[in-house]
Every structure is written in structure tokens, then in C-alpha cells.
Enzyme design. Structure first.
Site, PDB file in Angstrom:
ATOM      1  N   ASP A   1      41.591  40.152  44.948  1.00  0.00           N
ATOM      2  CA  ASP A   1      43.013  40.130  45.284  1.00  0.00           C
ATOM      3  C   ASP A   1      43.317  41.205  46.326  1.00  0.00           C
ATOM      4  O   ASP A   1      42.621  42.224  46.402  1.00  0.00           O
ATOM      5  CB  ASP A   1      43.864  40.410  44.042  1.00  0.00           C
ATOM      6  CG  ASP A   1      43.809  39.281  43.036  1.00  0.00           C
ATOM      7  OD1 ASP A   1      43.493  38.151  43.429  1.00  0.00           O
ATOM      8  OD2 ASP A   1      44.084  39.547  41.849  1.00  0.00           O
TER       9      ASP A   1
ATOM     10  N   ASP B   1      50.578  42.016  38.370  1.00  0.00           N
ATOM     11  CA  ASP B   1      50.184  43.338  38.857  1.00  0.00           C
ATOM     12  C   ASP B   1      51.402  44.052  39.427  1.00  0.00           C
ATOM     13  O   ASP B   1      52.494  43.496  39.532  1.00  0.00           O
ATOM     14  CB  ASP B   1      49.039  43.246  39.881  1.00  0.00           C
ATOM     15  CG  ASP B   1      49.406  42.430  41.111  1.00  0.00           C
ATOM     16  OD1 ASP B   1      50.508  42.640  41.665  1.00  0.00           O
ATOM     17  OD2 ASP B   1      48.599  41.582  41.537  1.00  0.00           O
TER      18      ASP B   1
ATOM     19  N   ARG C   1      43.733  40.849  35.529  1.00  0.00           N
ATOM     20  CA  ARG C   1      45.191  40.836  35.346  1.00  0.00           C
ATOM     21  C   ARG C   1      45.570  40.142  34.047  1.00  0.00           C
ATOM     22  O   ARG C   1      46.435  40.595  33.296  1.00  0.00           O
ATOM     23  CB  ARG C   1      45.869  40.113  36.517  1.00  0.00           C
ATOM     24  CG  ARG C   1      46.029  40.939  37.761  1.00  0.00           C
ATOM     25  CD  ARG C   1      46.691  40.118  38.840  1.00  0.00           C
ATOM     26  NE  ARG C   1      45.852  38.994  39.262  1.00  0.00           N
ATOM     27  CZ  ARG C   1      46.304  37.888  39.843  1.00  0.00           C
ATOM     28  NH1 ARG C   1      47.608  37.740  40.042  1.00  0.00           N
ATOM     29  NH2 ARG C   1      45.488  36.940  40.214  1.00  0.00           N
TER      30      ARG C   1
ATOM     31  N   TYR D   1      34.429  46.279  36.663  1.00  0.00           N
ATOM     32  CA  TYR D   1      35.696  46.721  37.243  1.00  0.00           C
ATOM     33  C   TYR D   1      36.166  48.004  36.558  1.00  0.00           C
ATOM     34  O   TYR D   1      35.919  48.216  35.366  1.00  0.00           O
ATOM     35  CB  TYR D   1      36.784  45.666  37.049  1.00  0.00           C
ATOM     36  CG  TYR D   1      36.539  44.352  37.736  1.00  0.00           C
ATOM     37  CD1 TYR D   1      37.027  44.108  39.014  1.00  0.00           C
ATOM     38  CD2 TYR D   1      35.828  43.335  37.092  1.00  0.00           C
ATOM     39  CE1 TYR D   1      36.809  42.888  39.637  1.00  0.00           C
ATOM     40  CE2 TYR D   1      35.612  42.105  37.711  1.00  0.00           C
ATOM     41  CZ  TYR D   1      36.102  41.900  38.986  1.00  0.00           C
ATOM     42  OH  TYR D   1      35.885  40.698  39.601  1.00  0.00           O
TER      43      TYR D   1
END
Length: 296
Positions: free
Chosen positions: A42, A84, A177, A70
Site C-alpha cells: 500500500d 489505516d 490492516r 511486517y
């Protein structure tokens, strides 16, 4: 003039760039049109973005190491339309949970889980990317998808500000997310992703990355080739086979050959040059994907 190159450059994707933006910039710097990347990030996310060059683009859909890692930071008490911090706040709630509550909730998400793709994602429904529909204010039904969370560890927290940072090792196609949003809903207060960095992808780590500025400097100094990793590193977990002249000739021309090896996929070399990924079944070897031209 374009330069024929083959291999992988592990880029660091900066914040507020799309993965395609990085590809376009790298294409201009390198003078090489045939580029592909592994694993879209993203715009708000940063981190590892392997770029495949020339014939190496054939390996984009063959990555053996599909797990990704991550580092994600989230804030409790908020929900946005995008999931987000870049989105519009649509809900704000009082937070009464503690660090221990968050840790207990994290335990519930380890292992195989089901996730609904977020509306702001590249998943297509009836040929249309969800994010395009979301920008038009349209919400459509999505089918749940399997994801596997292999490691989920809290690395830091600020209970006073309701801000937590976690490290996630997960299967391909996991939405961080969505993971954060689902934990927030279960905790009864909502949660929004505020920062995301991919630290591992395709077997490469953040330490392997270079920036676009590094790439431009390398071009200025005529040393781009020194930054390119051989494509066979993607297949490092496969056993290596070195071919004779006869077997190499048969392989490159698409003929099957007898070879006494267990069934499975292999990295194949001729004269110490990576040639192909090949499969052996019932002692017969055939090409899965060739990474050299036939005239070579």
C-alpha cells in the site's frame, strides 16, 4: 539505450509511493523496460519490494518463500474508511483495554484465520478492483480468504496513548490492516493501522534493500550491475543439479531426459550458469521455467 539485464534488485519502497511508482522510477533509472515486482505494498507502507529484471520476471509467480514479515503500529479507539490512518475517521470510541488484553487478543489470531479483503485493496470483484469501487463510495460483498499468522509478537506499547507495535510473520495474501481492525473490533474499541513496514519478502530482508537514491547514484557511477542479485537466489531452497553438455542441450530444447534423482523441483546449471528450474518425476527431468535464451 536499453541494457539487457537479468536478476533481482531488492528495493526499499518509500512511504506515499505505490509499488508501480517504484517500478516506473526504477525503469527510468535503469533504462530497462521489462521489470516486475513481488508483492504489492500500500502507498502508506514501506519496506522490502523485490524488483525482477528481464528474464527474471519469469520467477515472479514461482517464489518458494511466500511468507512475509511486517512491523505494524496501530492505535486503539479509532476506525477509518480505509483501515489505516490515511483514511477518514468514521468512528471514535473510548478505550478501556490494557496491554494484557491486547496480548490475550493477539493469541486468538495465531494460526489459520479467515479474513475479508478490505474495500481499499487490489482484489477484483467482477473484474473491478475493490479500491476503485471504494473511491466511488460503493461497498460490495467479499468472500473470506484463508490466511496463516505464523508469528505475532508485541514489540512495544504505549498504554497511555493506546499505541501498540507488533511483528507479524504471515502467509502470502494476509492483510495487516484487516488483522488490526479485527483485533480492535474484538476488543470493543476499534483500531487503525498507523505505520507498516515489510521487513521480509521472497526470502530477502530489509538489510538487503537499496533506495531509489542508491539506484540513481549507482547509475551515475555506472555500477548498477553490481547491485543486481542473481535470480537463482529465489530458488536457494532447491537442490542444485549441474548438467552435462548432452543434458543441457536436451533441456534447453524442451526434451525430457532420464536422471537418477528423487522426484521434485531442482535448480539446474550448465557450466556454472543458472539455466532453469526443472522437475523430476519418475527419474525423468523436464523444464518448469527456462531462464536463458535457446541460442545461449
Amino acid at each position: 539505450m536499453s541494457v539487457e539485464r537479468c536478476g533481482i534488485i531488492v528495493m526499499y519502497k518509500p512511504q506515499d509511493w505505490t509499488s508501480f511508482d517504484v517500478i516506473a522510477k526504477a525503469r527510468g533509472i535503469m533504462g530497462t523496460r521489462k521489470l516486475g515486482h513481488a508483492g504489492t505494498l500500500d502507498p502508506m507502507a514501506t519496506g522490502v519490494l523485490p524488483i525482477f529484471i528481464g528474464r527474471a520476471t519469469k520467477a515472479v509467480d514461482m517464489q518458494i518463500i511466500k511468507d512475509k514479515e511486517y512491523i505494524a503500529t496501530f492505535k486503539l479507539g479509532l476506525n477509518t474508511d480505509t483501515g489505516d490512518i490515511t483514511g477518514e475517521v468514521i468512528n471514535q470510541r473510548t478505550v478501556s483495554v490494557t496491554k494484557d488484553d491486547v496480548l490475550a487478543e493477539m493469541e486468538k489470531f495465531k494460526g489459520e484465520i479467515q479474513q475479508y479483503p478490505p474495500m481499499y485493496s487490489a482484489v477484483k470483484v467482477n473484474g473491478q478492483p475493490l479500491y476503485k469501487l471504494a473511491r466511488q463510495g460503493v461497498t460490495v460483498e467479499r468472500k473470506p480468504r484463508k490466511a496463516v499468522i505464523k508469528e505475532l509478537v508485541m514489540t512495544s506499547c504505549d498504554e497511555a496513548e493506546n499505541i501498540y507495535t507488533i511483528r507479524v510473520v504471515c502467509s502470502e495474501g494476509t492483510y495487516i490492516r484487516t488483522l488490526v481492525e479485527d483485533m480492535g473490533e474484538n476488543l470493543g474499541c476499534g483500531a487503525v493501522l498507523t505505520q507498516l513496514t515489510r521487513t521480509k519478502a521472497c526470502g530477502y530482508s530489509i538489510e538487503d534493500t537499496i533506495t531509489l537514491e542508491d539506484l540513481q547514484q549507482a547509475r551515475n557511477e555506472d555500477r548498477i550491475d553490481s547491485l543486481i542479485t542473481d535470480v537463482d537466489t529465489v530458488f536457494a531452497h532447491l537442490e542444485r543439479i549441474d548438467l552435462s553438455d548432452e543434458l543441457a542441450h536436451r533441456l534447453i530444447n524442451g526434451a525430457r531426459s532420464r536422471i537418477s534423482k528423487p522426484d521434485g523441483d531442482y535448480r539446474v546449471y550448465y557450466q556454472d550458469r543458472f539455466y532453469a528450474v526443472a522437475n523430476i518425476t519418475d527419474k525423468k527431468m523436464s523444464v518448469v521455467k527456462l531462464f536463458v535464451d535457446k541460442e545461449n
